[in-house]
Write a protein that holds these residues in place. Structure first.
Motif, PDB file in Angstrom:
ATOM      1  N   ALA A 160      48.643  52.580  30.526  1.00  0.00           N
ATOM      2  CA  ALA A 160      48.016  51.663  31.471  1.00  0.00           C
ATOM      3  C   ALA A 160      49.088  50.992  32.308  1.00  0.00           C
ATOM      4  O   ALA A 160      50.239  50.824  31.871  1.00  0.00           O
ATOM      5  N   ALA A 161      48.711  50.624  33.524  1.00  0.00           N
ATOM      6  CA  ALA A 161      49.585  49.858  34.415  1.00  0.00           C
ATOM      7  C   ALA A 161      48.720  48.892  35.200  1.00  0.00           C
ATOM      8  O   ALA A 161      47.726  49.295  35.817  1.00  0.00           O
ATOM      9  N   PHE A 162      49.059  47.613  35.171  1.00  0.00           N
ATOM     10  CA  PHE A 162      48.297  46.571  35.837  1.00  0.00           C
ATOM     11  C   PHE A 162      49.193  45.843  36.833  1.00  0.00           C
ATOM     12  O   PHE A 162      50.405  45.753  36.646  1.00  0.00           O
ATOM     13  N   THR A 164      42.247  44.675  21.711  1.00  0.00           N
ATOM     14  CA  THR A 164      41.334  45.164  22.746  1.00  0.00           C
ATOM     15  C   THR A 164      41.527  44.455  24.079  1.00  0.00           C
ATOM     16  O   THR A 164      41.037  44.919  25.103  1.00  0.00           O
ATOM     17  N   LEU A 165      42.239  43.326  24.072  1.00  0.00           N
ATOM     18  CA  LEU A 165      42.451  42.549  25.293  1.00  0.00           C
ATOM     19  C   LEU A 165      43.929  42.219  25.442  1.00  0.00           C
ATOM     20  O   LEU A 165      44.635  42.008  24.457  1.00  0.00           O
ATOM     21  N   LEU A 166      44.371  42.179  26.691  1.00  0.00           N
ATOM     22  CA  LEU A 166      45.724  41.760  27.011  1.00  0.00           C
ATOM     23  C   LEU A 166      45.627  40.638  28.033  1.00  0.00           C
ATOM     24  O   LEU A 166      45.039  40.809  29.096  1.00  0.00           O
ATOM     25  N   ALA A 167      46.161  39.474  27.693  1.00  0.00           N
ATOM     26  CA  ALA A 167      46.109  38.323  28.592  1.00  0.00           C
ATOM     27  C   ALA A 167      47.439  38.163  29.301  1.00  0.00           C
ATOM     28  O   ALA A 167      48.501  38.473  28.756  1.00  0.00           O
ATOM     29  N   MET A 206      41.417  46.601  27.388  1.00  0.00           N
ATOM     30  CA  MET A 206      42.133  47.822  27.041  1.00  0.00           C
ATOM     31  C   MET A 206      41.185  48.954  26.685  1.00  0.00           C
ATOM     32  O   MET A 206      41.613  50.006  26.224  1.00  0.00           O
ATOM     33  N   ALA A 207      39.871  48.748  26.919  1.00  0.00           N
ATOM     34  CA  ALA A 207      38.904  49.790  26.589  1.00  0.00           C
ATOM     35  C   ALA A 207      39.110  51.024  27.452  1.00  0.00           C
ATOM     36  O   ALA A 207      38.905  52.152  27.000  1.00  0.00           O
ATOM     37  N   ARG A 260      41.081  45.768  34.594  1.00  0.00           N
ATOM     38  CA  ARG A 260      39.769  45.159  34.705  1.00  0.00           C
ATOM     39  C   ARG A 260      39.870  43.708  34.257  1.00  0.00           C
ATOM     40  O   ARG A 260      39.651  43.388  33.102  1.00  0.00           O
ATOM     41  N   PRO A 261      40.265  42.790  35.160  1.00  0.00           N
ATOM     42  CA  PRO A 261      40.363  41.397  34.740  1.00  0.00           C
ATOM     43  C   PRO A 261      38.993  40.807  34.467  1.00  0.00           C
ATOM     44  O   PRO A 261      38.078  40.945  35.270  1.00  0.00           O
ATOM     45  N   ILE A 262      38.812  40.168  33.332  1.00  0.00           N
ATOM     46  CA  ILE A 262      37.517  39.568  33.016  1.00  0.00           C
ATOM     47  C   ILE A 262      37.584  38.053  32.984  1.00  0.00           C
ATOM     48  O   ILE A 262      36.582  37.393  32.800  1.00  0.00           O
ATOM     49  N   LEU A 263      38.775  37.500  33.159  1.00  0.00           N
ATOM     50  CA  LEU A 263      38.903  36.048  33.221  1.00  0.00           C
ATOM     51  C   LEU A 263      40.078  35.719  34.114  1.00  0.00           C
ATOM     52  O   LEU A 263      41.150  36.255  33.953  1.00  0.00           O
TER      53      LEU A 263
END
Length: 448
Positions: free
Chosen positions: A141-143, A159-162, A175-176, A182-185
């Protein structure tokens, strides 16, 4: 350097053995670092110098690996912010280099292992986040995070990276799907530091004068808590609106995003949604169970323009600490809270996670209690708990490694060493210090 109120232990670093030469004991034979031996610590191991300067260090959850991020191949007259970044992974037991990662355009400033050890992430100053699978070392992954000083950390099940970034926003990446970000917050007030609890779906976010605790879980399918179309957003200046995340703060449902001008905005109440978004679909059960929710906020006890520069949880998750500094006076402080919080019920369709049994939804949360605050003349920018949660290692920018028993009236010990970052091993037998000369030292209690 200011005159210290305690005796500094000056170390002859050149006499420290390197690599596996200092491993006369196995880690299982070593004595954990506690308040009883913190005054006699020594840098027992110096790991091979693979960096010009170390910006962050961290152990894997099982303590078998140690990672350091920083930069290398930087000319003496170059601006360090333009130097290429590098990450080095060592085996903690032997000091051998496992691998290096070098695809960074700027110094690496934060590194993190997932709790199960199957993922490793790194953030550089340009805002690039990369994630690799372990032990294969394949990039998965690359963000794109915001440029500037930031931090990254995984949640308790990986499952999440903040992440935090230069603009003070907080984003939580799922991380799914390892092929897209996919930012969720996204934070709606400036945040500088973050730390996930090791035992609960909680993330601590540090900002001006306060630390907030948020409940964060993996979102439902199709990339969101609710179904919001960015194309239907129709208010505010500029064009090119993008929805970045959903949060539930108290009774307020908050939609966060940006426009092409780089402005941040939010929708403050559910009642005002129709003025901002068309075609908005809301599943209240899903929001209550999965939307990031701020469940407690604590105020830093020091007056002034104080920033929570770094955060850490104890290994059992019952305490969290903040290393702080005042923007005006330059003074620092170390603050510790005891935590006993009520979380929202886990949704029925949520995947199983190793979380504590939640209390009923109508139970009254017990707010974190302040149990210790230590003021310092120098700013503090890093902090880490030992294994039993009663001892803190911390430092600022004055080349002094300090230790404090939580709640004591004065600091316990201080050692001169030019560190930039630190981290206790999970079993508490080692304290890793990343130095400005590229060295990583492992401090411990001497044998016998």
């Amino acid at each position: 350097m200011r005159q210290l109120a305690i005796v500094l232990v000056v170390l002859l670093l050149l006499a420290v053995p390197t690599g596996d030469l200092a491993h006369s004991q196995t880690d299982s034979d070593r004595t954990p670092i506690t308040g009883e031996n913190a005054t006699v610590l020594e840098p027992l191991i110096r790991l091979p110098n693979e960096l010009q300067a170390v910006e962050d260090v961290t152990f894997s959850a099982d303590g078998s690996l140690l990672a350091a991020g920083g930069y290398f191949n930087c000319p003496a007259d170059a601006d360090r912010h333009t130097c290429p970044g590098r990450v080095v992974l060592w085996t903690s037991g032997s000091g051998d280099v496992v691998t290096t990662f070098e695809a960074f355009a700027a110094p690496v400033i934060s590194v993190a292992f997932s709790p199960d050890g199957t993922r490793f992430a790194a953030l550089d100053e340009s805002g690039q986040i990369q994630v690799w699978a372990l032990p294969s070392r394949d990039e998965i992954a690359a963000f794109d995070n915001a440029q500037g000083i930031g931090d990254i950390t995984f949640n308790l099940d990986g499952t999440l990276l903040a992440s935090t970034g230069g603009e003070g926003a907080v984003r939580v990446w799922s991380m799914a799907d390892n092929t897209e970000s996919r930012p969720i917050l996204a934070g709606y007030s400036t945040k500088f530091s973050l730390a996930f609890s090791p035992v609960e779906p909680l993330v601590a976010l540090g900002g001006f004068r306060e630390v907030g605790l948020w409940q964060v879980r993996e979102p439902s399918e199709n990339g969101g808590i609710v179904n919001v179309s960015s194309a239907n957003l129709r208010a505010g200046p500029g064009t090119g609106y993008g929805v970045l995340g959903i949060a539930l703060g108290g009774e307020e449902l908050i939609i966060l995003g940006t426009n092409d001008l780089g402005d941040w905005y939010n929708i403050e109440t559910a009642a005002g949604l129709n003025a901002w978004i068309a075609g908005y679909l809301l599943d209240t059960d899903d929001v209550a169970g999965r939307a990031p929710r701020e469940i407690a906020t604590v105020t830093l006890p020091d007056d002034g323009e104080t920033i929570a520069a770094d955060l850490a949880f104890s290994r059992d998750g019952t305490r969290f600490a903040s290393a702080n500094f005042d923007l005006i006076t330059g003074q620092g402080s170390l603050t510790v809270w005891q935590k006993d919080l009520t979380l929202l019920p886990v949704p029925e369709d949520a995947p199983p996670t190793p979380t504590p049994t939640p209390t009923p939804a109508d139970a009254v949360p017990v707010l974190p209690a302040l149990i210790g605050n230590l003021s310092m003349p120098e700013p503090l920018v890093m902090v880490s708990f030992n294994a039993d949660g009663n001892l803190l290692a911390y430092a600022g920018e004055d080349d002094v490694l300090r230790l404090w028993i939580v709640g004591a009236g004065a600091e316990l010990a201080a050692y001169e060493t030019p560190l930039r970052t630190l981290d206790f091993s999970p079993d508490g037998t080692w304290l890793a210090a990343g130095l400005g000369d590229g060295t990583v030292e492992l401090w411990g209690a001497p044998a016998g």
